[in-house]
Design an enzyme around this catalytic site. Structure first.
Site, PDB file in Angstrom:
ATOM      1  N   ASP A   1     -11.400   0.906  -2.826  1.00 14.50           N
ATOM      2  CA  ASP A   1     -12.305   2.243  -2.687  1.00 14.50           C
ATOM      3  C   ASP A   1     -13.454   2.519  -2.989  1.00 14.50           C
ATOM      4  OD1 ASP A   1      -9.502   4.322  -4.265  1.00 14.50           O
ATOM      5  OD2 ASP A   1      -9.750   3.593  -2.246  1.00 14.50           O
TER       6      ASP A   1
ATOM      7  N   LYS B   1     -10.494  12.110  -9.135  1.00 16.82           N
ATOM      8  CA  LYS B   1      -9.381  12.594  -8.243  1.00 16.82           C
ATOM      9  C   LYS B   1      -8.089  11.872  -8.061  1.00 16.82           C
ATOM     10  CE  LYS B   1      -9.568  11.069  -3.810  1.00 16.82           C
ATOM     11  NZ  LYS B   1      -8.296  10.610  -3.177  1.00 16.82           N
ATOM     12  N   ASN B   2      -8.008  10.627  -8.272  1.00 21.66           N
ATOM     13  CA  ASN B   2      -6.616   9.781  -8.118  1.00 21.66           C
ATOM     14  C   ASN B   2      -6.126   9.840  -9.487  1.00 21.66           C
ATOM     15  OD1 ASN B   2      -7.541   9.541  -5.457  1.00 21.66           O
ATOM     16  ND2 ASN B   2      -7.871   7.264  -5.735  1.00 21.66           N
TER      17      ASN B   2
ATOM     18  N   CYS C   1      -3.075   7.377   8.529  1.00 26.10           N
ATOM     19  CA  CYS C   1      -4.259   8.114   8.234  1.00 26.10           C
ATOM     20  C   CYS C   1      -5.245   6.938   8.835  1.00 26.10           C
ATOM     21  CB  CYS C   1      -4.351   8.431   6.724  1.00 26.10           C
ATOM     22  SG  CYS C   1      -4.783   6.758   5.615  1.00 26.10           S
TER      23      CYS C   1
ATOM     24  N   ARG D   1     -13.006  16.046   0.231  1.00 32.23           N
ATOM     25  CA  ARG D   1     -11.961  15.752  -0.679  1.00 32.23           C
ATOM     26  C   ARG D   1     -11.947  15.044  -1.874  1.00 32.23           C
ATOM     27  NH1 ARG D   1      -7.574  13.357   3.760  1.00 32.23           N
ATOM     28  NH2 ARG D   1      -6.304  13.608   1.633  1.00 32.23           N
TER      29      ARG D   1
HETATM   30  C1  EPZ Z   1      -3.889   5.031  -3.943  1.00 34.03           C
HETATM   31  O1  EPZ Z   1      -3.276   5.007  -2.683  1.00 34.03           O
HETATM   32  C2  EPZ Z   1      -5.147   5.717  -3.804  1.00 34.03           C
HETATM   33  N1  EPZ Z   1      -4.739   7.351  -3.517  1.00 34.03           N
HETATM   34  C3  EPZ Z   1      -6.121   5.302  -2.779  1.00 34.03           C
HETATM   35  O2  EPZ Z   1      -7.279   5.846  -2.887  1.00 34.03           O
HETATM   36  C4  EPZ Z   1      -6.344   3.854  -3.223  1.00 34.03           C
HETATM   37  O3  EPZ Z   1      -7.204   3.188  -2.143  1.00 34.03           O
HETATM   38  C5  EPZ Z   1      -5.239   3.132  -3.278  1.00 34.03           C
HETATM   39  O4  EPZ Z   1      -4.203   3.676  -4.147  1.00 34.03           O
HETATM   40  C6  EPZ Z   1      -5.304   1.686  -3.691  1.00 34.03           C
HETATM   41  O5  EPZ Z   1      -6.052   1.399  -4.724  1.00 34.03           O
HETATM   42  C7  EPZ Z   1      -4.579   8.236  -4.693  1.00 34.03           C
HETATM   43  O6  EPZ Z   1      -4.494   7.518  -5.865  1.00 34.03           O
HETATM   44  C8  EPZ Z   1      -4.251   9.631  -4.168  1.00 34.03           C
HETATM   45  P1  EPZ Z   1      -0.874   1.859  -2.626  1.00 34.03           P
HETATM   46  P2  EPZ Z   1      -1.866   4.799  -2.304  1.00 34.03           P
HETATM   47  O7  EPZ Z   1       0.453   2.306  -2.470  1.00 34.03           O
HETATM   48  O8  EPZ Z   1      -0.933   4.794  -3.441  1.00 34.03           O
HETATM   49  C9  EPZ Z   1       0.812  -0.602   1.157  1.00 34.03           C
HETATM   50  C10 EPZ Z   1      -9.260   7.170  -1.874  1.00 34.03           C
HETATM   51  O9  EPZ Z   1     -10.126   6.754  -1.134  1.00 34.03           O
HETATM   52  N2  EPZ Z   1       2.252   0.334   0.856  1.00 34.03           N
HETATM   53  O10 EPZ Z   1      -1.447   1.258  -3.741  1.00 34.03           O
HETATM   54  O11 EPZ Z   1      -1.274   5.238  -1.165  1.00 34.03           O
HETATM   55  C11 EPZ Z   1      -0.267   0.487   1.669  1.00 34.03           C
HETATM   56  O12 EPZ Z   1      -0.079   0.846   2.821  1.00 34.03           O
HETATM   57  C12 EPZ Z   1      -7.736   6.840  -1.548  1.00 34.03           C
HETATM   58  O13 EPZ Z   1      -9.444   7.839  -3.095  1.00 34.03           O
HETATM   59  C13 EPZ Z   1       3.259  -0.165   1.455  1.00 34.03           C
HETATM   60  O14 EPZ Z   1       3.287  -0.827   2.437  1.00 34.03           O
HETATM   61  O15 EPZ Z   1      -2.250   3.020  -2.277  1.00 34.03           O
HETATM   62  C14 EPZ Z   1      -1.550  -0.345   1.353  1.00 34.03           C
HETATM   63  O16 EPZ Z   1      -1.744  -1.270   2.358  1.00 34.03           O
HETATM   64  C15 EPZ Z   1      -7.711   5.971  -0.465  1.00 34.03           C
HETATM   65  N3  EPZ Z   1       4.502   0.537   1.306  1.00 34.03           N
HETATM   66  C16 EPZ Z   1      -1.351  -1.002   0.071  1.00 34.03           C
HETATM   67  O17 EPZ Z   1       0.186  -1.073   0.032  1.00 34.03           O
HETATM   68  C17 EPZ Z   1       4.565   1.469   0.179  1.00 34.03           C
HETATM   69  O18 EPZ Z   1       5.618   1.998  -0.073  1.00 34.03           O
HETATM   70  C18 EPZ Z   1      -1.530  -0.347  -1.399  1.00 34.03           C
HETATM   71  O19 EPZ Z   1      -1.310   0.933  -1.021  1.00 34.03           O
HETATM   72  C19 EPZ Z   1       3.242   1.680  -0.478  1.00 34.03           C
HETATM   73  C20 EPZ Z   1       2.099   1.019  -0.189  1.00 34.03           C
END
Ligand code: EPZ
Length: 427
Positions: free
Chosen positions: A313, A22-23, A123, A405
């Protein structure tokens, strides 16, 4: 709303085909915006999030053709063609349903010189801002405005290569900047880039489209921008989180599963964690064989971290498995601020879990008891299914749209290996 009913206690045995990730798919789909030529993606999973993303791309003017029906094990083949972008707006009603929608921001900006994307909002697992995405695009020369809940990004003269230093690892921000940089004028350096296998998959696809990228899979990626990219055909990698989830199901039920189509090299430190917990994993070229070792499950300590660390995850699914381990476990969540929504639901099944700050302390129980439980987010809902597969009696999981999802044909795959599981429409 549909529910899933599981009657637990049956060891799982047999083979489960692992679907496309998915990701990875959710970042490969927007890559189609970067070229007016067709991008054909193979091994696409049948998931609600993929459907939502294709709906989003369609309203940008991207046409999509799904190849005819194929054996379900091989995923779908979709050809996307962004010959003309008719709208650079990603509307709130789509973005609020799927945070990954923000991944159209970089490609739209790079292709059209502008993009108006709704802020995703929070979320269940956290506020999940996109400040790193925006700062990264500004480093490539974009002007960013925030108004009425939307981000308006502008680069009328095109993006310029630059240096993007992330203060901490972000998967999505790395993906957005990587895609935008492929069409920027000059060289872009991304420092402290995410190293997840899904990023490597994206970089490999972009390279197949003519992008010039070095340092793939490391924390320093260098991109030499091109004036245009061309079409390509690319197969989505297998889903390492789906594989890890079913491995937890094999371990907790005392069964043995062969997970087909997964490349063990993408599993990072999850395999070590399984082995430490008393789960034997035998990797072959394109599959994993998983079984609980004779000594039974043992409590372990796990801390989530960016790849190659233990993936956030997988935290909920491991917690369900460790709820029946011998001894105590400590799981520490460092990526999201609220990713313990599964704890109260697991506790209703008899799991002994105490959350203190960012850590959850699990004391292994002798057994779990089936109960009506509620899914709250994608991976939490899978942890409830895993617990239900081992619990005594019947577990009913509601709000399973969360599951749809990210897990393709869940009941089918689990029934085929002996689980007593069915989906009922609750009207
Ligand atoms: C991706 O989300 C994945 N989703 C998530 O999988 C996964 O948990 C996550 O990466 C971490 O590995 C997809 O790929 C579609 P991040 P993403 O940006 O990109 C903070 C699932 O269950 N952050 O690495 O949104 C954020 O809030 C999903 O399949 C900021 O503060 O994750 C988080 O605390 C859930 N500012 C941390 O960084 C930003 O601009 C990591 O987020 C971006 C992120």
């Amino acid at each position: 709303m549909d529910k899933i009913i599981i009657r637990g206690g049956k060891p799982l045995s047999g083979r489960i085909p692992i679907s496309g990730a998915k990701n990875a798919a959710l970042t490969l789909l927007p890559a189609a915006i970067l070229t007016e030529e067709p991008l054909t993606l193979r091994n696409l999973p049948r998931l609600a999030d993929i459907d939502t993303f294709t709906h989003l791309l369609n309203q940008h003017g991207v046409s999509m053709i799904l190849e005819g029906s194929r054996p379900e094990e091989f995923g779908r083949v979709m050809t996307l063609k962004a010959s003309r972008i008719t709208s650079t707006v990603a509307p709130y009603d789509i973005v609020r349903r799927m945070r990954a929608s923000v991944l159209v921001l970089g490609p739209l900006l790079a292709r059209c010189g502008e993009a108006t994307v709704s802020l995703p909002g929070g979320c269940a697992i956290g506020t999940r801002p996109i400040d790193l995405h925006l700062k990264g695009l500004e480093a490539l020369g974009a002007k960013i405005e925030l108004a009425q809940g939307y981000v308006k990004a502008m680069a009328p003269d095109g993006l310029k290569g630059g240096v993007v230093r992330f203060p901490f690892v972000s998967v999505g921000a790395t993906e957005n900047i990587l895609m935008a940089a492929t069409l920027a004028d000059g060289e872009t350096i991304i420092e402290n880039a995410a190293r997840e296998p899904e990023i490597v998959d994206l970089a490999n696809c972009l390279t197949a489209m003519g992008a010039e990228i070095e340092g793939v899979g490391t924390e320093r990626i260098v991109v030499k921008g091109k004036t245009r990219l061309h079409g390509a055909t690319y197969a989505v990698m297998a889903d390492r989180i789906e594989a890890g989830s079913y491995a937890c199901a094999a371990a907790i039920t005392g069964g043995e599963l062969e997970l087909v189509g997964i490349n063990a090299d993408t599993m990072g430190s999850v395999i070590q964690a399984f082995e430490e917990a008393g789960v034997s994993i035998t990797a072959s070229r394109n599959s994993l064989r998983v079984a609980r070792s004779n000594g039974g499950l043992k409590g372990i300590s796990v801390t989530t971290a960016p790849y190659p660390g233990f993936p956030t995850d997988m935290q909920a699914q491991f917690m369900a498995m460790l709820a029946l381990a011998d001894g105590a476990s400590v799981l520490t969540e460092t990526i999201f601020e609220n990713r313990y929504m599964h704890v109260p639901e697991l506790a209703r099944m008899g799991a002994d879990i105490q959350v203190r700050g960012r850590s959850a302390f699990v004391r292994g129980a002798e057994f779990l008891t089936g109960a009506p439980v509620m899914a709250t987010d994608l991976r939490a809902s899978m942890s409830l299914v895993i617990a239900g597969l081992a619990a005594r009696g019947e577990t009913t999981v509601s709000r399973i749209y969360h599951l749809d999802r990210g897990y393709e044909r869940l009941e089918e795959k689990l029934s085929a290996v002996g689980a007593d599981i069915e989906r009922v429409s609750a009207g």
